[in-house]
Design an enzyme around this catalytic site. Sequence first.
Site, PDB file in Angstrom:
ATOM      1  N   HIS A 142     -29.151 -40.746  54.139  1.00 55.52           N
ATOM      2  CA  HIS A 142     -28.581 -40.606  52.876  1.00 55.52           C
ATOM      3  C   HIS A 142     -27.126 -40.127  52.519  1.00 55.52           C
ATOM      4  O   HIS A 142     -26.591 -40.026  51.402  1.00 55.52           O
ATOM      5  CB  HIS A 142     -29.402 -39.820  51.782  1.00 55.52           C
ATOM      6  CG  HIS A 142     -30.548 -40.672  51.174  1.00 55.52           C
ATOM      7  ND1 HIS A 142     -30.358 -41.283  49.950  1.00 55.52           N
ATOM      8  CD2 HIS A 142     -31.805 -40.793  51.690  1.00 55.52           C
ATOM      9  CE1 HIS A 142     -31.573 -41.979  49.835  1.00 55.52           C
ATOM     10  NE2 HIS A 142     -32.539 -41.642  50.714  1.00 55.52           N
ATOM     11  N   LYS A 158     -23.163 -36.974  36.677  1.00 55.48           N
ATOM     12  CA  LYS A 158     -23.854 -36.926  37.964  1.00 55.48           C
ATOM     13  C   LYS A 158     -23.825 -35.419  38.326  1.00 55.48           C
ATOM     14  O   LYS A 158     -23.268 -34.700  37.707  1.00 55.48           O
ATOM     15  CB  LYS A 158     -23.047 -37.681  38.947  1.00 55.48           C
ATOM     16  CG  LYS A 158     -21.483 -37.448  38.882  1.00 55.48           C
ATOM     17  CD  LYS A 158     -20.766 -38.322  39.784  1.00 55.48           C
ATOM     18  CE  LYS A 158     -20.598 -39.874  39.350  1.00 55.48           C
ATOM     19  NZ  LYS A 158     -20.924 -40.734  40.296  1.00 55.48           N
ATOM     20  N   ARG A 159     -24.596 -34.907  39.497  1.00 53.94           N
ATOM     21  CA  ARG A 159     -24.484 -33.668  39.849  1.00 53.94           C
ATOM     22  C   ARG A 159     -22.901 -33.219  40.148  1.00 53.94           C
ATOM     23  O   ARG A 159     -22.005 -33.998  40.311  1.00 53.94           O
ATOM     24  CB  ARG A 159     -25.148 -33.437  41.210  1.00 53.94           C
ATOM     25  CG  ARG A 159     -26.705 -33.618  41.203  1.00 53.94           C
ATOM     26  CD  ARG A 159     -27.092 -32.405  40.351  1.00 53.94           C
ATOM     27  NE  ARG A 159     -26.872 -31.109  40.778  1.00 53.94           N
ATOM     28  CZ  ARG A 159     -28.089 -30.417  41.418  1.00 53.94           C
ATOM     29  NH1 ARG A 159     -29.305 -31.110  41.408  1.00 53.94           N
ATOM     30  NH2 ARG A 159     -27.696 -29.375  42.048  1.00 53.94           N
ATOM     31  N   LYS A 180     -17.641 -35.677  44.547  1.00 51.14           N
ATOM     32  CA  LYS A 180     -17.523 -36.502  43.165  1.00 51.14           C
ATOM     33  C   LYS A 180     -16.434 -35.997  42.420  1.00 51.14           C
ATOM     34  O   LYS A 180     -16.280 -37.150  41.535  1.00 51.14           O
ATOM     35  CB  LYS A 180     -18.791 -35.983  42.582  1.00 51.14           C
ATOM     36  CG  LYS A 180     -20.099 -36.395  43.563  1.00 51.14           C
ATOM     37  CD  LYS A 180     -21.700 -36.115  42.611  1.00 51.14           C
ATOM     38  CE  LYS A 180     -22.761 -36.493  43.381  1.00 51.14           C
ATOM     39  NZ  LYS A 180     -23.056 -37.947  43.280  1.00 51.14           N
ATOM     40  N   THR A 237     -25.936 -44.498  42.431  1.00 55.75           N
ATOM     41  CA  THR A 237     -26.973 -45.394  41.609  1.00 55.75           C
ATOM     42  C   THR A 237     -26.732 -45.324  40.002  1.00 55.75           C
ATOM     43  O   THR A 237     -26.842 -46.121  39.392  1.00 55.75           O
ATOM     44  CB  THR A 237     -28.441 -44.891  41.828  1.00 55.75           C
ATOM     45  OG1 THR A 237     -28.699 -43.730  41.577  1.00 55.75           O
ATOM     46  CG2 THR A 237     -28.841 -45.293  43.134  1.00 55.75           C
ATOM     47  N   LYS A 246     -26.452 -48.261  37.153  1.00 58.29           N
ATOM     48  CA  LYS A 246     -27.181 -47.888  35.491  1.00 58.29           C
ATOM     49  C   LYS A 246     -26.133 -48.451  34.588  1.00 58.29           C
ATOM     50  O   LYS A 246     -26.382 -49.065  33.470  1.00 58.29           O
ATOM     51  CB  LYS A 246     -27.613 -46.838  35.344  1.00 58.29           C
ATOM     52  CG  LYS A 246     -28.912 -46.282  36.335  1.00 58.29           C
ATOM     53  CD  LYS A 246     -29.111 -45.007  36.312  1.00 58.29           C
ATOM     54  CE  LYS A 246     -29.830 -44.326  37.529  1.00 58.29           C
ATOM     55  NZ  LYS A 246     -29.805 -42.801  37.888  1.00 58.29           N
TER      56      LYS A 246
END
Length: 807
Positions: A354, A541-542, A547, A649, A653
């Site tokens: 991952h 998101k986290r 990120k 992901t 969405k």
Amino acid sequence: MFRNKQTIKTRFIHKAHAMWGKPVEELTKNEVYQTFAGVVREVISENWIKTNKAYLDRQEKQVYYFSIEFLLGKLLDCNLINADIKKVCAEAMQELGLDLEGILHEEPDAGLGNGGLGRLAACFIDSIASLGLPGHGCGIRYKNGLFTQKIVENNQVELPDGWLQNGFVWEFRKADKAVEVRFKGNAYMKDVDGKLECVHENYYKVSAVPYDVPIVGYKNNTVNTLRLWNAEVVLNSDFEEISYDAYKEKLRYKHMVQRITKILYPDDSSYEGKELRLVQEYFFVSAGIQSIVRHYKRSGADLNDFHKKIVIHINDTHPALAIPELMRILMDEEGMTWEKAWYITRRTVAYTNHTILPEALEKWSIDMFKSLLPRIYMIVEEINRRFTKEAWERYHSDDKMRELSILWDAQVHMARLAVVGSFSVNGVAQIHSDILKSHTMRDFHDYYPGKFNNKTNGITHRRWLIKANPKLAELINQSIGPEWEKDPGRLINLLRFKDDKGFKAEIDKIKRGRKEVLAKYIKNRYKVAVDTSSIFDVQIKRIHSYKRQIMNILNVMAVYNRMLEDPNTLTIPRTVIFAGKAAPSYHIAKLTIKLISKLSDMINNDKRVNDKLKVLFLENYSVSLGELLFPATDISEQISTASKEASGTGNMKFMMNGAITLGTLDGANVEIRNAVGDDHCIIFGLKAEEVLAYYENGQYSAWDIYNSNIQVKTVLEQLINGFFPNSGESFRALYDFLLYNNDEFFVLKDFDAYSKARRYSGEKYRDREAWLTSSIVNIAHSGIFSSDRTIKEYAEEIWDIKPVKIK
Ligand SMILES: *Cc1c(COP(=O)(O)O)cnc(C)c1O
């Protein structure tokens, strides 16, 4: 037989009496929920029993998906949709004077996961059941899921998530299926009549009790099982003595056991070598494999064919102990030779990687590993001895050994164990799988060509479209018929409507409606009024440096600065929304939240700009909050440093709900761009090869950008010059992280390109017709990101399993 309105009503009333001893009118909201869910549970159980019987009779190959997280969210609504009883239930409840939507709201989220990895596991088991495939989940029944996040005076505060307080309606405790898991003690080999046998003694025992959750397939009668393990004390007559010491010892043991499944570790994409985590990993893996082997033997099948009938898929390396544990059971309990057990094991286990983030790779200190799992350590050592012997004979190179050896630097390298002991290794998006082969696992790819493959992630369109956005699902049904529900690739037929004025107006209306629902939620909870005609620009998101939420918020600061100089800077109002949890020990991530929250207070209360710009940090990102946000979004922020986000992901969405991606060429963004084309997404920034080249060659200086870009310099200075009142030195660490740490994630390097992309997104949004076309093109192409597509690929290309029809 339960599927008519009258029966549901009657059952509901009976159940209310049986459960609470009350008439329906006197039930509390939560009692109504529990009663109703109890009725649904009975409906589902019928098909569950049928499915299990069919699997036993047919003896088809089955897959077990092992994951330390399953981020399920609420289950009731999805169960109603999948079992095809939502409409009849809504009517039945209405006739009893009850509102189904209110009932659905009562259910707590099952938050047994941190983020993407756990949510992927939840989407996968939904798709496995919906495709009618024989497959089950295996995980941990955490008493507390991921913490509940609150923002108190601009800081994240973590509260325990007591999701089990009123019980979990969907679980079935199976005390008769409990198994024993052993820790510590001594293990050694002993000669018994000329044959070496392993002795493991002085261990302590933990009882693993399964709680089974039915996983309902979509309108196909299949009901698979998610088995979650709970740690419990083994009642032992030794403890019956009532001496004070024995009592103390018993209490100590009890606490130790109860700790095992008490909490989910709240770290996402980072790793901590804590012993309790290793205990959790072995606990659920050992329990899961013991129960699979037991069930397999009871069915009467031959253990020599185990790998022909069973696949064990491990979601990342947390369940990688499946490899030595299966070896242990086959050898120590079933009497197989090493060679035979190894032959079976490496044809049974498949592994998904991952991440390529080095800080996320699991490595355990050998000392801790050996003392906790002495027998398992012996097996890992032997796996490694045989593997490195073979590799040495091929290469005669110490450099190669450093890259390949499972045991190195006094540590057990779990990803290496997973590669050596499995028959398939896959990444989760094309670019990620390519980087695995060319960089992260290059030496393993050379050693085992053909073992590596790609399976691009997906999401279940049942939850993320049919449940989360029912009006959009209905519009799609009216336009292209309902076949896409079972075959989401058919969403592509929506392309026919991409220039259809009437259809575009409908899409616009649905989006507006969902923006209003979100605006109402924000108004109620945060007392902030947001303009639903503004662009809803969302990053959820986290919170993680890679990120780059920090890049987003620094850009908002720059826009704010410009607006104060020129009120016409923003041509179209924008509402910038953030949500996401930070790991409690992740200082930079928590500071990022604080910065967003502070800036939000400042901008939302500044009359000079707040009719055009608003910033919100929504608390407690979770599956349910996501269901509120994805359908209400115009712009999907996917701005990770290229090469760092394995897939993502959330991006899928958003796309499925008609948002336009604004992102880097990272993870599945690359595939989204390839699907929709450059006109229907907004791509900016460094490419993965460029980022990887910078890491290899150096040659990037954050200070150069600081000194040459006045906007960058201004916002960075504002972090430390008192711009934020009463913040003192709070944000100094962010400033240092970007400048003195040389901006590891290229925030400053990409800043200008990002600002331009944001500005461009506003211009694009102003052309309503073109925007709506893009929105439709995105929905139309989202079928390839359904987890049904992903799971079909796993089933055909890795697992070799086929659907079993349940009548
Ligand atoms: C989808 C999802 C994620 C993953 O989001 P990314 O943007 O891919 O990191 C995390 N948390 C929740 C609750 C989700 O639904």
